[in-house]
Design a protein around this motif. Structure first.
Motif, PDB file in Angstrom:
ATOM      1  N   LEU A  50       0.857  -1.185   0.000  1.00  0.00           N
ATOM      2  CA  LEU A  50       0.000   0.000   0.000  1.00  0.00           C
ATOM      3  C   LEU A  50       0.894   1.236   0.000  1.00  0.00           C
ATOM      4  O   LEU A  50       1.731   1.413   0.890  1.00  0.00           O
ATOM      5  N   LEU A  51       0.733   2.086  -1.021  1.00  0.00           N
ATOM      6  CA  LEU A  51       1.517   3.319  -1.142  1.00  0.00           C
ATOM      7  C   LEU A  51       0.628   4.509  -0.798  1.00  0.00           C
ATOM      8  O   LEU A  51      -0.426   4.687  -1.403  1.00  0.00           O
ATOM      9  N   GLU A  52       1.060   5.302   0.164  1.00  0.00           N
ATOM     10  CA  GLU A  52       0.282   6.466   0.570  1.00  0.00           C
ATOM     11  C   GLU A  52       1.093   7.726   0.334  1.00  0.00           C
ATOM     12  O   GLU A  52       2.255   7.817   0.739  1.00  0.00           O
ATOM     13  N   GLY A  53       0.478   8.694  -0.330  1.00  0.00           N
ATOM     14  CA  GLY A  53       1.167   9.955  -0.577  1.00  0.00           C
ATOM     15  C   GLY A  53       0.292  10.887  -1.378  1.00  0.00           C
ATOM     16  O   GLY A  53      -0.677  10.465  -2.006  1.00  0.00           O
ATOM     17  N   VAL A  54       0.627  12.178  -1.349  1.00  0.00           N
ATOM     18  CA  VAL A  54      -0.160  13.167  -2.072  1.00  0.00           C
ATOM     19  C   VAL A  54       0.028  12.970  -3.573  1.00  0.00           C
ATOM     20  O   VAL A  54       0.967  12.314  -4.010  1.00  0.00           O
ATOM     21  N   PRO A  55      -0.876  13.516  -4.397  1.00  0.00           N
ATOM     22  CA  PRO A  55      -0.779  13.298  -5.851  1.00  0.00           C
ATOM     23  C   PRO A  55       0.507  13.863  -6.447  1.00  0.00           C
ATOM     24  O   PRO A  55       1.061  14.850  -5.957  1.00  0.00           O
ATOM     25  N   GLY A  56       0.980  13.202  -7.508  1.00  0.00           N
ATOM     26  CA  GLY A  56       2.107  13.727  -8.274  1.00  0.00           C
ATOM     27  C   GLY A  56       3.478  13.338  -7.790  1.00  0.00           C
ATOM     28  O   GLY A  56       4.484  13.862  -8.277  1.00  0.00           O
ATOM     29  N   LEU A  57       3.567  12.410  -6.835  1.00  0.00           N
ATOM     30  CA  LEU A  57       4.877  12.029  -6.300  1.00  0.00           C
ATOM     31  C   LEU A  57       5.495  10.827  -7.017  1.00  0.00           C
ATOM     32  O   LEU A  57       6.565  10.368  -6.637  1.00  0.00           O
ATOM     33  N   GLY A  58       4.793  10.292  -8.015  1.00  0.00           N
ATOM     34  CA  GLY A  58       5.385   9.217  -8.809  1.00  0.00           C
ATOM     35  C   GLY A  58       4.967   7.821  -8.403  1.00  0.00           C
ATOM     36  O   GLY A  58       5.608   6.848  -8.810  1.00  0.00           O
ATOM     37  N   ALA A 124     -13.205   3.710  -3.672  1.00  0.00           N
ATOM     38  CA  ALA A 124     -14.254   2.727  -3.981  1.00  0.00           C
ATOM     39  C   ALA A 124     -15.057   2.418  -2.722  1.00  0.00           C
ATOM     40  O   ALA A 124     -14.582   2.583  -1.598  1.00  0.00           O
ATOM     41  N   THR A 125     -16.288   1.956  -2.919  1.00  0.00           N
ATOM     42  CA  THR A 125     -17.150   1.610  -1.790  1.00  0.00           C
ATOM     43  C   THR A 125     -16.650   0.342  -1.104  1.00  0.00           C
ATOM     44  O   THR A 125     -15.924  -0.454  -1.707  1.00  0.00           O
ATOM     45  N   PRO A 126     -17.021   0.122   0.165  1.00  0.00           N
ATOM     46  CA  PRO A 126     -16.591  -1.092   0.868  1.00  0.00           C
ATOM     47  C   PRO A 126     -16.941  -2.379   0.127  1.00  0.00           C
ATOM     48  O   PRO A 126     -16.187  -3.361   0.185  1.00  0.00           O
ATOM     49  N   LYS A 127     -18.069  -2.396  -0.563  1.00  0.00           N
ATOM     50  CA  LYS A 127     -18.469  -3.592  -1.309  1.00  0.00           C
ATOM     51  C   LYS A 127     -17.440  -3.929  -2.384  1.00  0.00           C
ATOM     52  O   LYS A 127     -17.082  -5.097  -2.580  1.00  0.00           O
ATOM     53  N   THR A 128     -16.956  -2.908  -3.062  1.00  0.00           N
ATOM     54  CA  THR A 128     -15.954  -3.123  -4.113  1.00  0.00           C
ATOM     55  C   THR A 128     -14.596  -3.420  -3.504  1.00  0.00           C
ATOM     56  O   THR A 128     -13.847  -4.265  -4.008  1.00  0.00           O
ATOM     57  N   GLN A 129     -14.249  -2.727  -2.427  1.00  0.00           N
ATOM     58  CA  GLN A 129     -12.978  -3.012  -1.754  1.00  0.00           C
ATOM     59  C   GLN A 129     -12.900  -4.465  -1.306  1.00  0.00           C
ATOM     60  O   GLN A 129     -11.864  -5.122  -1.432  1.00  0.00           O
ATOM     61  N   SER A 130     -14.019  -4.990  -0.781  1.00  0.00           N
ATOM     62  CA  SER A 130     -14.017  -6.362  -0.282  1.00  0.00           C
ATOM     63  C   SER A 130     -13.842  -7.388  -1.392  1.00  0.00           C
ATOM     64  O   SER A 130     -13.431  -8.521  -1.136  1.00  0.00           O
ATOM     65  N   GLU A 173      -9.908  -2.407   8.718  1.00  0.00           N
ATOM     66  CA  GLU A 173      -8.700  -3.012   9.277  1.00  0.00           C
ATOM     67  C   GLU A 173      -8.387  -4.370   8.643  1.00  0.00           C
ATOM     68  O   GLU A 173      -7.220  -4.702   8.412  1.00  0.00           O
ATOM     69  N   ALA A 174      -9.425  -5.166   8.364  1.00  0.00           N
ATOM     70  CA  ALA A 174      -9.196  -6.488   7.758  1.00  0.00           C
ATOM     71  C   ALA A 174      -8.551  -6.360   6.390  1.00  0.00           C
ATOM     72  O   ALA A 174      -7.717  -7.185   5.999  1.00  0.00           O
ATOM     73  N   GLN A 175      -8.935  -5.309   5.643  1.00  0.00           N
ATOM     74  CA  GLN A 175      -8.351  -5.078   4.329  1.00  0.00           C
ATOM     75  C   GLN A 175      -6.920  -4.560   4.461  1.00  0.00           C
ATOM     76  O   GLN A 175      -6.017  -4.990   3.733  1.00  0.00           O
ATOM     77  N   MET A 176      -6.684  -3.645   5.392  1.00  0.00           N
ATOM     78  CA  MET A 176      -5.338  -3.108   5.599  1.00  0.00           C
ATOM     79  C   MET A 176      -4.354  -4.206   5.972  1.00  0.00           C
ATOM     80  O   MET A 176      -3.207  -4.212   5.538  1.00  0.00           O
ATOM     81  N   ASP A 177      -4.828  -5.153   6.780  1.00  0.00           N
ATOM     82  CA  ASP A 177      -3.963  -6.224   7.267  1.00  0.00           C
ATOM     83  C   ASP A 177      -3.502  -7.141   6.143  1.00  0.00           C
ATOM     84  O   ASP A 177      -2.542  -7.880   6.289  1.00  0.00           O
ATOM     85  N   ARG A 178      -4.216  -7.111   5.007  1.00  0.00           N
ATOM     86  CA  ARG A 178      -3.828  -7.947   3.864  1.00  0.00           C
ATOM     87  C   ARG A 178      -2.566  -7.427   3.183  1.00  0.00           C
ATOM     88  O   ARG A 178      -1.926  -8.144   2.437  1.00  0.00           O
ATOM     89  N   PHE A 179      -2.250  -6.152   3.414  1.00  0.00           N
ATOM     90  CA  PHE A 179      -1.055  -5.583   2.801  1.00  0.00           C
ATOM     91  C   PHE A 179       0.170  -5.899   3.650  1.00  0.00           C
ATOM     92  O   PHE A 179       0.169  -5.722   4.870  1.00  0.00           O
ATOM     93  N   LEU A 180       1.218  -6.368   2.998  1.00  0.00           N
ATOM     94  CA  LEU A 180       2.449  -6.701   3.711  1.00  0.00           C
ATOM     95  C   LEU A 180       3.094  -5.430   4.261  1.00  0.00           C
ATOM     96  O   LEU A 180       3.480  -5.373   5.427  1.00  0.00           O
ATOM     97  N   PHE A 181       3.209  -4.411   3.407  1.00  0.00           N
ATOM     98  CA  PHE A 181       3.845  -3.143   3.770  1.00  0.00           C
ATOM     99  C   PHE A 181       2.901  -1.977   3.511  1.00  0.00           C
ATOM    100  O   PHE A 181       2.102  -2.012   2.574  1.00  0.00           O
ATOM    101  N   LYS A 182       3.027  -0.951   4.334  1.00  0.00           N
ATOM    102  CA  LYS A 182       2.452   0.363   4.019  1.00  0.00           C
ATOM    103  C   LYS A 182       3.622   1.334   3.916  1.00  0.00           C
ATOM    104  O   LYS A 182       4.345   1.567   4.884  1.00  0.00           O
ATOM    105  N   LEU A 183       3.802   1.895   2.714  1.00  0.00           N
ATOM    106  CA  LEU A 183       4.920   2.787   2.452  1.00  0.00           C
ATOM    107  C   LEU A 183       4.397   4.207   2.280  1.00  0.00           C
ATOM    108  O   LEU A 183       3.447   4.440   1.525  1.00  0.00           O
TER     109      LEU A 183
END
Length: 333
Positions: A50-58, A124-130, A173-183
């Motif tokens: 999971l990559l978190e950052g403001v727009p335009g950072l590449g 996206a809505t939770p239904k689509t995220q799931s 939280e269940a969805q976040m936990d599926r990601f190995l890393f949050k960068l």
């Protein structure tokens, strides 16, 4: 060749091939070496990022470049509030054969790929995220009672924007936990920004070559799991994980004060696997304490939930984790 020599040779080859991929990505992506390392580490551990950052950072450019460097299938999904699960997974369509008879046939969606860029996943809505949960955890898609296997290796890179919260749906939280890393992708330095302007405003196109294919990636994923994790190092990462549990047997004062929920067992698994990659990159076939410390923040920052007191005082998750890292001793008492 002895077993020790074979392991050493494998570690050296792993480091060289990893370096070749990183060098090729560096032709396009300026700086952000820790982010590139995090993405490659997650991929080599069969995890998602999971990559978190403001727009335009590449962020999107990084994923596109990775797909070019690796000989893998690539798909991009732009998540929006009106996106439906069938838009991601696929759907049954009525098709007509040569004889004029009609039948249902499953049309595969963009998730049937090997590198999937889930752009702005929190829109996206939770239904689509799931709908992403099964694909990320099991590497399969179930539609109309039929189970489809995804091609391996399969790697999800999701991006999210932390500043625009209107019309967004925070990942559960269940969805976040599926990601190995949050960068967390930060801003470029003065020198890096100058290089970016030079590269992007002169009409020059960097030459990108394929460096690694799916079979080789699967080989390295297997090698990572063969790296030795000594019992005392394993106990250290277990105690680090338990130190995130408020009122737990190994919690530290800052945990009890500011943490609402600590890491799941996936946090300890992540520390073990990703530390093995760091060991190989250092030319070793055994994990050290330092390897574990280097992967602690990206492995844990999305698995620890802070309480209201932390939010009220402006305490960040990384601050809590760094304090835990400082307080937990390497050797058990």
């Amino acid at each position: 060749m002895s077993t020790v020599e074979t392991m050493q040779a494998d570690a050296e080859e792993f480091r060289n091939r990893y370096g070749a991929v990183r060098e090729m990505i560096g032709r396009v992506i300026v700086g952000h070496t820790d982010i590139v390392d995090g993405v490659l580490t997650a991929m080599l551990c069969r995890g998602h990022c999971l990559l978190e950052g403001v727009p335009g950072l590449g962020k999107t450019m990084l994923v596109r470049t990775l797909a070019e460097v690796l000989e893998l299938q690539f798909s991009r999904i732009q998540f929006t509030p009106d996106l439906m699960p069938a838009d991601i997974l696929g759907t049954n369509m009525i098709v007509e054969d040569e004889s004029g008879r009609r039948k249902f046939e499953f049309q595969k969606g963009p998730v049937f790929t090997q590198i999937l860029l889930a752009d702005e996943i929190n829109r996206a809505t939770p239904k689509t995220q799931s709908a992403m949960l099964e694909t990320m955890q099991e590497g399969t898609v179930t539609a109309a009672g039929t189970r489809f296997e995804l091609s391996q290796p399969f790697f999800v890179l999701a991006t999210q924007n932390p500043i625009e919260q209107e019309g967004t749906y925070p990942l559960p939280e269940a969805q976040m936990d599926r990601f190995l890393f949050k960068l967390v992708v930060g801003y470029s330095s003065r020198e890096e920004l100058g290089t970016i302007v030079d590269r992007t405003t002169r009409g020059e196109q960097p030459s990108i070559e394929k460096v690694m294919n799916g079979d080789e990636i699967l080989r390295w994923q297997k090698l990572v799991r063969d790296v030795i994790l000594a019992p005392h190092v394993q106990d250290y990462l277990v105690r680090l994980t338990m130190a995130t549990h408020p009122q737990g047997a190994h919690s530290v004062p800052i945990t009890n004060e500011y943490v609402r929920w600590g890491s799941s067992p996936r946090g300890a698994q992540t520390l073990a696997l990703t530390a093995k990659v760091r060991a190989l990159l250092d030319g070793r076939f055994n994990v050290s304490f330092e390897d574990v410390r280097r992967v602690f923040l990206p492995a844990m920052r999305h698995r620890v939930l802070l309480n209201f007191e932390a939010q009220a005082e402006g305490i960040e998750t990384d601050q809590v984790l760094l304090d835990i890292l400082e307080k937990v001793p390497e050797k058990a008492e």
